[in-house]
Scaffold this active site. Structure first.
Site, short mmCIF file in Angstrom:
data_model
loop_
_atom_site.label_atom_id
_atom_site.label_comp_id
_atom_site.label_asym_id
_atom_site.label_seq_id
_atom_site.Cartn_x
_atom_site.Cartn_y
_atom_site.Cartn_z
N ARG A 161 55.21 8.96 50.29
CA ARG A 161 56.55 9.50 50.51
C ARG A 161 57.66 9.03 51.41
NH1 ARG A 161 53.79 15.70 50.30
NH2 ARG A 161 53.82 15.70 48.03
N LYS A 205 43.42 25.68 34.52
CA LYS A 205 43.95 27.02 33.88
C LYS A 205 44.78 27.32 33.02
CE LYS A 205 42.22 29.39 38.12
NZ LYS A 205 42.87 29.97 39.39
N GLY A 246 51.28 16.33 40.17
CA GLY A 246 49.96 16.83 40.66
C GLY A 246 48.77 16.04 40.36
N GLY A 270 54.37 21.20 42.07
CA GLY A 270 55.08 22.68 41.82
C GLY A 270 56.42 22.49 40.94
P1 AMP Z 1 45.43 21.52 37.67
O1 AMP Z 1 45.67 21.50 39.00
O2 AMP Z 1 45.52 22.77 36.87
O3 AMP Z 1 46.02 20.32 36.92
O4 AMP Z 1 43.81 21.16 37.10
C1 AMP Z 1 43.06 19.99 37.76
C2 AMP Z 1 41.65 20.50 37.74
O5 AMP Z 1 40.99 20.92 36.76
C3 AMP Z 1 40.61 19.38 38.34
O6 AMP Z 1 40.46 19.80 39.63
C4 AMP Z 1 39.73 19.32 37.28
O7 AMP Z 1 38.37 19.09 38.03
C5 AMP Z 1 39.74 20.61 36.61
N1 AMP Z 1 39.06 20.63 35.40
C6 AMP Z 1 39.59 19.85 34.28
N2 AMP Z 1 38.47 20.15 33.24
C7 AMP Z 1 37.77 21.00 33.84
C8 AMP Z 1 36.43 21.51 33.01
N3 AMP Z 1 36.20 21.25 31.96
N4 AMP Z 1 36.02 22.47 33.78
C9 AMP Z 1 36.38 22.86 35.05
N5 AMP Z 1 37.41 22.23 35.78
C10 AMP Z 1 37.97 21.36 35.28
#
Ligand code: AMP
Length: 395
Positions: free
Chosen positions: A38, A199, A352, A375
């Protein structure tokens, strides 16, 4: 929001420029900086201002000191590291506002750089207190915002202060607006978005906004299992957001109505335990065994997604395709990162975890743009107004 003044469009010669940067760097338990990305990213704007004889007053937050002075969150290590990088002394003020700060600002010569203490030592910062903004504004002649990572927050140093001074964006925010902004308003087509991560709920706003813009939407990662559930598939022990199944079904219908190709994985790598050591196998998406969970997209999916990505003219990616922190389940994410690196169109990583994955896998310099905000990037992709950019003067 895209029509904002940049520092190249204002006269900074001999002026006191209050520059909001994002120096929220990670520190170890001894207070040493573990990653100075950063600080490095802020250098082009700081150098430009010095070269144009401005007197530079930097402002940043660090961590969450909760509105009180706390030496643990002092910007001292940042001032030291920045001095090294610039090859010039960066003095750290003992405070954010007040007499001692005013004196230090008044002593600045053209090309000098100083840093205010952590702006979050005052609770007025996060409250976007008007009086606090006014006091900060009295320190300078011009306000420049280059902290994209906090541009989605309306705080005193990210937005409030702009009410009292002429303002502009720095090079970092300008690049976000130029590249991500263009992709969202006038993309070269085919325009492909890849969404993954844990999610659906975190990405609903992004999915809805992008459905109006993209030609193809590729969905992988943990969120795909909620879609599979909506399609009536068995998903075994895979991550599921039961309260979002209905919504997933609606999104599938909406894509169809809009003529957007929405592709989900055709196969998935499964394991019985959430562990890198768990025995794994790849099965068709509709045939996940009851005692297994989906951990990554399968090879066929990787191949299909990669082909689409390579032929795109614009690609935006947010969220990993699997549990990429575990090497055995990082293959899908790696395949997509490689495909992005081979795409000759505009390639954008929407911040992210996917930004971390791309860096970790060594493809960072092959991307057109890696957004510097987590974010803030999501809010931008959702089509939301970012207060820290909205507050800046129009051209
Ligand atoms: P995000 O912060 O929403 O981009 O999510 C990232 C996280 O999603 C990472 O820590 C991944 O380990 C998790 N992730 C991706 N695919 C899966 C999966 N099939 N089952 C559980 N967690 C997952």
């Amino acid at each position: 929001m895209l029509n904002k003044k940049s520092i190249q469009e204002i006269d900074v010669e001999s002026r006191k420029v209050l520059l909001r940067v994002d120096f929220n760097v990670p520190l170890d338990e001894n207070g040493a900086i573990t990653d100075d990305r950063r600080i490095r990213e802020a250098l082009p704007t700081i150098r430009y201002l010095r070269e144009h004889n401005a007197k530079v007053v930097l402002m940043s937050h660090l961590g969450r000191p909760k509105g009180k002075f706390n030496i643990k969150y002092s910007l001292k290590p940042v001032a030291e590291r920045l001095s090294e990088k610039l090859g010039a002394e960066v003095r750290l003020a003992g405070d954010v506002i007040g007499e001692s700060v005013l004196e230090m600002v008044d002593s600045l010569k053209e090309g000098d750089v100083m840093l205010l203490e952590n702006v979050r030592f005052y609770e007025e910062e996060e409250k976007n207190d008007k009086e606090f903004s006014r006091k900060l504004a009295s320190l300078g002649d011009i306000y420049v915002n280059d902290a994209f990572g906090t541009a989605h927050r309306a705080h005193a140093t990210t937005a409030g202060i702009a009410e009292f001074l002429p303002s502009a964006v720095g090079f970092l925010i300008k690049k976000e607006l130029d590249i991500m902004g263009k992709a969202l308003t006038a993309p070269e087509r085919p325009f492909v978005a890849i969404l993954g991560g844990a999610k659906v709920s975190d990405k609903i706003g992004v999915i809805e906004n992008l459905l109006d813009k993209v030609d193809t939407l590729l969905i992988g990662g943990g969120m795909s299992y909620t879609f599979f559930k909506a399609m009536g598939y068995e998903i075994g022990k895979s991550i599921l957001e039961a309260d979002k199944v209905e919504l997933a079904g609606k999104i599938l219908k909406k894509a169809e109505t809009k003529g957007v190709k929405l592709l989900l994985p055709v196969d998935t790598t499964v394991a019985a335990e959430f562990s890198n050591e768990a025995p794994l196998k790849t099965v068709p998406a509709a045939m996940i065994p009851k005692d297994q969970m989906g951990m990554d997209i399968g090879e066929n999916t990787s191949r299909i997604f990669a082909e689409i990505v390579k032929n795109a003219k614009t690609v935006v990616w947010n969220g990993p395709m699997g549990v990429f922190e575990m090497p055995n389940f990082a293959k899908g994410t790696l395949a997509l990162a490689k495909a992005m690196s081979e795409c000759t169109g505009t390639t954008i990583i929407g911040g992210g975890d996917s930004a971390a994955a791309i860096e970790q896998m060594g493809f960072a310099d092959k991307m057109t743009h890696i957004s510097t905000g987590g974010g803030a990037s999501l809010k931008f992709l959702e089509g939301k107004v970012l207060p820290g950019i909205d507050a800046i003067d129009d051209k």
